[in-house]
Motif scaffolding. Structure first.
Motif, PDB file in Angstrom:
ATOM      1  N   LYS A   1     -11.308   5.839  -5.768  1.00 44.43           N
ATOM      2  CA  LYS A   1     -11.596   4.478  -6.198  1.00 44.43           C
ATOM      3  C   LYS A   1     -11.068   4.097  -7.639  1.00 44.43           C
ATOM      4  N   VAL A   2     -10.657   3.261  -7.898  1.00 40.43           N
ATOM      5  CA  VAL A   2      -9.908   2.851  -9.233  1.00 40.43           C
ATOM      6  C   VAL A   2     -10.481   1.561  -9.357  1.00 40.43           C
ATOM      7  N   LYS A   3     -10.530   0.974 -10.524  1.00 40.26           N
ATOM      8  CA  LYS A   3     -10.960  -0.226 -10.870  1.00 40.26           C
ATOM      9  C   LYS A   3      -9.663  -1.014 -11.532  1.00 40.26           C
ATOM     10  N   ASP A   4      -9.425  -2.310 -11.231  1.00 40.09           N
ATOM     11  CA  ASP A   4      -8.295  -3.186 -11.833  1.00 40.09           C
ATOM     12  C   ASP A   4      -8.991  -3.759 -13.128  1.00 40.09           C
ATOM     13  N   GLU A   5      -7.944  -4.639 -13.811  1.00 37.55           N
ATOM     14  CA  GLU A   5      -8.471  -5.377 -15.096  1.00 37.55           C
ATOM     15  C   GLU A   5      -9.676  -6.290 -14.957  1.00 37.55           C
ATOM     16  N   HIS A   6     -10.067  -6.530 -13.484  1.00 35.29           N
ATOM     17  CA  HIS A   6     -11.048  -7.367 -13.287  1.00 35.29           C
ATOM     18  C   HIS A   6     -12.216  -6.699 -12.783  1.00 35.29           C
ATOM     19  N   ASN A   7     -12.195  -5.456 -12.924  1.00 32.43           N
ATOM     20  CA  ASN A   7     -13.458  -4.518 -12.860  1.00 32.43           C
ATOM     21  C   ASN A   7     -13.564  -4.467 -11.323  1.00 32.43           C
ATOM     22  N   ARG A   8     -12.602  -4.602 -10.358  1.00 34.92           N
ATOM     23  CA  ARG A   8     -12.791  -4.675  -8.943  1.00 34.92           C
ATOM     24  C   ARG A   8     -12.224  -3.185  -8.413  1.00 34.92           C
ATOM     25  N   TRP A   9     -12.897  -2.775  -7.587  1.00 35.70           N
ATOM     26  CA  TRP A   9     -12.513  -1.475  -6.979  1.00 35.70           C
ATOM     27  C   TRP A   9     -11.177  -1.824  -6.153  1.00 35.70           C
ATOM     28  N   ARG A  10     -10.201  -0.611  -6.531  1.00 32.98           N
ATOM     29  CA  ARG A  10      -9.030  -0.629  -5.715  1.00 32.98           C
ATOM     30  C   ARG A  10      -8.866   0.407  -4.667  1.00 32.98           C
TER      31      ARG A  10
ATOM     32  N   VAL B   1      -2.300   0.263   0.987  1.00 31.18           N
ATOM     33  CA  VAL B   1      -1.163  -0.491   1.764  1.00 31.18           C
ATOM     34  C   VAL B   1       0.073   0.292   1.612  1.00 31.18           C
ATOM     35  N   ALA B   2       0.662   0.596   3.064  1.00 28.64           N
ATOM     36  CA  ALA B   2       1.910   1.230   2.883  1.00 28.64           C
ATOM     37  C   ALA B   2       2.901   0.432   3.732  1.00 28.64           C
ATOM     38  N   PHE B   3       4.247   0.700   3.549  1.00 20.59           N
ATOM     39  CA  PHE B   3       5.317   0.270   4.324  1.00 20.59           C
ATOM     40  C   PHE B   3       6.562   1.138   4.103  1.00 20.59           C
ATOM     41  N   ARG B   4       7.440   0.824   4.843  1.00 26.07           N
ATOM     42  CA  ARG B   4       8.714   1.615   4.788  1.00 26.07           C
ATOM     43  C   ARG B   4       9.939   0.772   4.276  1.00 26.07           C
ATOM     44  N   MET B   5      10.753   1.590   3.474  1.00 22.78           N
ATOM     45  CA  MET B   5      11.818   0.861   2.982  1.00 22.78           C
ATOM     46  C   MET B   5      13.120   1.926   3.290  1.00 22.78           C
TER      47      MET B   5
ATOM     48  N   GLY C   1       8.496  -1.590 -17.059  1.00 30.36           N
ATOM     49  CA  GLY C   1       7.503  -0.504 -17.580  1.00 30.36           C
ATOM     50  C   GLY C   1       6.153  -0.368 -17.159  1.00 30.36           C
ATOM     51  N   LEU C   2       6.028  -0.953 -15.995  1.00 31.75           N
ATOM     52  CA  LEU C   2       4.839  -0.722 -15.399  1.00 31.75           C
ATOM     53  C   LEU C   2       4.571   0.199 -14.557  1.00 31.75           C
ATOM     54  N   GLN C   3       3.571   0.802 -14.028  1.00 32.96           N
ATOM     55  CA  GLN C   3       3.298   1.632 -12.820  1.00 32.96           C
ATOM     56  C   GLN C   3       3.659   1.079 -11.633  1.00 32.96           C
ATOM     57  N   LYS C   4       4.354   1.710 -10.781  1.00 26.47           N
ATOM     58  CA  LYS C   4       4.916   1.321  -9.420  1.00 26.47           C
ATOM     59  C   LYS C   4       3.548   0.094  -8.594  1.00 26.47           C
ATOM     60  N   GLN C   5       2.405   0.912  -8.694  1.00 33.27           N
ATOM     61  CA  GLN C   5       1.410   0.327  -7.843  1.00 33.27           C
ATOM     62  C   GLN C   5       1.019  -1.207  -8.700  1.00 33.27           C
ATOM     63  N   GLU C   6       0.970  -1.286 -10.062  1.00 36.58           N
ATOM     64  CA  GLU C   6       0.881  -2.547 -10.745  1.00 36.58           C
ATOM     65  C   GLU C   6       1.926  -3.527 -10.616  1.00 36.58           C
ATOM     66  N   TYR C   7       3.244  -2.983 -10.517  1.00 39.78           N
ATOM     67  CA  TYR C   7       4.440  -3.735 -10.206  1.00 39.78           C
ATOM     68  C   TYR C   7       4.380  -4.361  -8.967  1.00 39.78           C
ATOM     69  N   LEU C   8       4.040  -3.734  -7.836  1.00 36.92           N
ATOM     70  CA  LEU C   8       4.180  -4.229  -6.773  1.00 36.92           C
ATOM     71  C   LEU C   8       2.883  -5.234  -6.306  1.00 36.92           C
TER      72      LEU C   8
END
Length: 108
Positions: free
Chosen positions: A4-13, A17-21, A37-44
């Motif tokens: 469990k990780v919270k985002d900038e709005h204090n919501r649980w992440r 979500v996974a996909f192929r490339m 300059g962002l982490q991949k998760q935040e960028y996506l």
């Protein structure tokens, strides 16, 4: 169970979500993430939700942009006169340009 990780709005992440490339798509994504300059998760998340991607200028960001520009120049030098530039390379150049232009606006 996922961490469990919270985002900038204090919501649980806690949703995964996974996909192929293809390898080419993954390489392009990795370059765009580095440029941002962002982490991949935040960028996506920002791209998928069509949020603005803000790059904060730092020594790390400038070094990364410098390295990406060096790689881009190498690619451009390999292209023979009269040949067209690969669309993926053009996308990377556009992304670097957008990032640098955004950083310029922030400094003004």
């Amino acid at each position: 169970m996922s961490a469990k990780v919270k985002d900038e709005h204090n919501r649980w992440r806690n949703k995964i979500v996974a996909f192929r490339m293809s390898p080419e798509e993954a390489e392009k994504l990795d370059r765009f993430v580095k440029i941002s300059g962002l982490q991949k998760q935040e960028y996506l998340i920002r791209r998928v939700l069509q949020k603005e991607i803000t790059v904060v200028g730092s020594i790390r960001t400038y070094k990364m942009l410098r390295n990406e520009l060096r790689e881009t120049v190498k690619e451009l030098k390999r292209i023979e006169t009269g040949q067209s530039v690969d669309d993926d390379l053009l996308d990377v150049i556009r992304q670097i340009n957008t990032t640098l232009y955004g950083m310029k606006e922030d400094s003004e």
